[in-house]
Scaffold this motif. Structure first.
Motif, short mmCIF file in Angstrom:
data_model
loop_
_atom_site.label_atom_id
_atom_site.label_comp_id
_atom_site.label_asym_id
_atom_site.label_seq_id
_atom_site.Cartn_x
_atom_site.Cartn_y
_atom_site.Cartn_z
N ASP A 69 6.12 -6.10 6.06
CA ASP A 69 6.28 -5.83 7.13
C ASP A 69 7.80 -4.38 6.17
OD1 ASP A 69 7.64 -5.26 9.63
OD2 ASP A 69 8.76 -6.26 9.94
N GLY A 70 7.48 -2.94 6.63
CA GLY A 70 7.78 -1.91 5.65
C GLY A 70 9.22 -1.66 6.11
N SER A 129 6.99 -3.99 -4.21
CA SER A 129 6.84 -2.90 -3.57
C SER A 129 5.71 -3.03 -4.02
CB SER A 129 7.62 -1.63 -4.43
OG SER A 129 9.02 -1.52 -3.96
N GLY A 160 8.22 -3.10 1.52
CA GLY A 160 9.13 -3.89 2.66
C GLY A 160 9.03 -5.37 2.21
N LEU A 177 1.52 -3.90 6.09
CA LEU A 177 0.91 -3.60 4.16
C LEU A 177 0.37 -4.81 4.68
CD1 LEU A 177 0.85 -1.26 1.37
CD2 LEU A 177 -0.04 -4.21 1.51
N ARG A 210 5.46 0.13 9.27
CA ARG A 210 4.61 -0.05 9.25
C ARG A 210 4.53 -1.19 8.38
NH1 ARG A 210 2.65 4.58 5.04
NH2 ARG A 210 4.60 4.12 4.53
N SER A 235 9.24 2.97 4.75
CA SER A 235 7.51 2.65 4.84
C SER A 235 8.33 2.11 6.36
CB SER A 235 7.57 1.58 3.99
OG SER A 235 7.08 1.43 2.80
N LEU A 241 2.67 2.84 -2.46
CA LEU A 241 2.63 2.73 -1.32
C LEU A 241 3.36 1.48 0.27
CD1 LEU A 241 -1.37 0.64 -2.27
CD2 LEU A 241 -0.96 3.34 -1.49
N HIS A 242 3.80 1.22 -0.59
CA HIS A 242 4.44 0.63 1.03
C HIS A 242 5.43 -0.14 -0.17
CE1 HIS A 242 4.61 -1.19 4.74
NE2 HIS A 242 4.95 -1.98 4.12
N ILE A 255 -2.77 -0.44 5.63
CA ILE A 255 -1.59 -0.23 6.05
C ILE A 255 -2.00 0.40 7.89
CG2 ILE A 255 0.04 0.85 6.65
CD1 ILE A 255 0.28 2.33 3.81
N ASP A 256 -1.80 -1.03 8.31
CA ASP A 256 -1.68 -0.68 10.32
C ASP A 256 -3.08 -0.88 10.05
OD1 ASP A 256 1.11 -1.12 10.43
OD2 ASP A 256 1.35 1.49 10.25
#
Length: 357
Positions: free
Chosen positions: A262-263, A320, A241, A272, A270, A267, A238-239, A285-286
Motif C-alpha cells: 500500500d502506497g 521501496s 509503501g 503495488l 496506489r 505513492s 517505482l513505489h 501498480i493499480d
C-alpha cells in the motif's frame, strides 16, 4: 583484489540487491563465507579479461527454494565436494571458481568453494541478477551446455547429470533437489576462459561490493540509501509503501507467491502488487504492469536500504520498490523467450525498467 572476511558483508548485501528477491538469504551467505575465509584465508578475485583461454572454470551454487535455505544450511564440505565431484567426472583440474548468478547466497557460495580449494574466483556471473531455473543463464544463449553437472546434499549423497539439453538439466535436477529436501549444492556450466568472456557478465562481484558499500555509507552519513542504490544501478524508484499482504508457498522446489504494498508518501493512494517465483518477476501498480522480467525488480527497506528477499517479506515492512535494467543480452528475442514474462505464465510483453508506462 583479494576478498577478506571484512569484504563479505558488502558483497552479500550488494548481491542480494542484484538477486531481485532471490538467490538466498544474504545474512546466511555472509556468515558461511566469513567462516571459510577466516579458516582458509582470503580469496583472489580475477577479472574476466584476465582469464587464460584454456582456464577450467567451475561455477557452483545452491539450488532450491529460498524459504527452505533459511533453516537448512549446507554442511561444511558440501560446497567443495560439488566442485570436486564435477571435476572428477569431466576429468579436468579446475583452475577457477565462478558464480552462476548474483544473490545473497549464490554470490557467497563460490567464495566458500574458492577458499576451501585454494582457487581464484572470477569477477563476474552468468546472469547479472538471479533467475529461478538453471537454464536461465547467458551461457545458455551462447550455446554452452549446463551438464555434466554435479549435485550434492548435506547428508553426503551426490550425483552427476549428463542431459540432452539445459531445460532437461533443470527438470531432472529440480526433482532431485526436492528429494534432497528442497535445497542442494550444484556445480555446472564448466567453461574455458574463452567461453567465460563470451557468456558471462563481467565485474558482477565488484558491482556487488560497490552497491553494498554505497548502502553502508548512506547509513553512516544518514543520507538516503535507497537513492544510493538507484544511482548505482541506473534504475528508478517505482513505489514506496507498507506491505499489507504476502501469499507465499513452497511448491516444486520454488518459493512462489504475491505481495501487496500500500502506497505511502509520494505513492499514497496506489497499490503495488509483486509476483515472484524465488525472484520478483512482475510489478503492477493499480493493476497495470510497470516492470517485468528480465529487468530487475528490487525491494529495499525504505529506512535502511537493506535488500529484502522474497522469503523475508513480512506484513508491516516499510519498503521501496525499484526497477533497474538487466544485461542487454536478456532483451534479445532468445533472451525474452527464455526469461520473459510469458515463460512464467504472464500474458505480458516485457516492460523495461526505465520505460514510462
Amino acid at each position: 583484489m583479494r576478498l577478506g572476511a571484512d569484504d563479505l558483508a558488502a558483497l552479500a548485501r550488494g548481491a542480494a540487491v542484484l538477486g531481485t528477491g532471490g538467490g538466498g538469504d544474504p545474512h546466511i551467505g555472509r556468515l558461511l563465507a566469513q567462516q571459510a575465509v577466516r579458516e582458509y584465508g582470503p580469496v583472489e578475485m580475477v577479472a574476466v579479461d584476465d582469464l587464460p583461454d584454456d582456464a577450467c572454470v567451475l561455477p557452483v551454487a545452491m539450488m532450491g527454494a529460498p524459504t527452505v535455505m533459511v533453516e537448512k544450511l549446507p554442511s561444511a564440505d558440501q560446497i567443495s565436494v560439488a566442485v570436486q565431484t564435477l571435476a572428477r567426472y569431466v576429468g579436468k583440474t579446475p583452475t577457477h571458481i565462478a558464480c552462476i548468478e548474483a544473490g545473497g547466497v549464490n554470490s557467497t557460495v563460490p567464495v566458500i568453494a574458492a577458499a576451501q580449494l585454494g582457487l581464484p574466483l572470477v569477477d563476474g556471473d552468468g546472469m547479472g541478477r538471479a533467475f529461478p531455473e538453471l537454464q536461465m543463464v547467458l551461457p545458455t544463449l551462447a550455446g554452452i551446455e549446463a551438464t555434466p553437472m554435479s549435485i550434492v546434499d548435506e547428508k553426503g549423497n551426490r550425483g552427476v547429470f549428463d542431459t540432452i539439453d539445459n531445460p532437461w538439466a533443470e527438470r531432472l535436477a529440480r526433482s532431485a533437489t526436492v528429494d534432497m529436501g528442497c535445497s542442494a549444492i550444484v556445480s555446472l556450466y564448466a567453461m574455458t576462459g574463452t567461453e567465460i568472456r563470451e557468456a558471462f557478465v563481467p565485474g558482477t562481484l565488484s558491482q556487488c561490493l560497490a552497491i553494498g558499500h554505497a548502502i553502508e555509507r548512506a547509513q553512516q552519513q544518514h543520507s538516503d540509501p535507497v537513492a544510493a542504490v538507484v544511482d548505482q544501478l541506473g534504475g528508478r524508484l517505482l513505489h514506496v509503501g507498507k506491505v499489507v499482504d504476502v501469499q507465499r508457498r513452497t511448491t516444486t522446489g520454488f518459493a512462489r507467491g504475491d505481495a501487496a504494498i500500500d502506497g505511502l508518501d509520494a505513492s499514497l493512494g496506489r497499490l503495488l502488487a509483486l509476483h515472484f517465483q524465488n525472484e520478483h518477476l512482475v510489478a503492477e501498480i493499480d493493476g497495470t504492469a510497470v516492470a517485468t522480467t528480465p529487468d530487475l525488480i528490487i525491494v529495499l527497506d525504505t529506512e535502511s536500504g537493506e535488500p529484502i528477499t522474497t522469503e523475508a517479506l513480512r506484513y508491516g515492512h516499510r519498503v521501496s520498490v525499484l526497477a533497474a535494467p538487466a544485461d542487454e543480452r536478456w532483451h534479445s528475442p532468445e533472451g525474452i523467450e527464455l526469461v520473459g514474462p510469458r515463460y512464467f505464465g504472464y500474458d505480458l510483453d516485457p516492460i523495461r525498467a526505465l520505460e514510462t508506462v
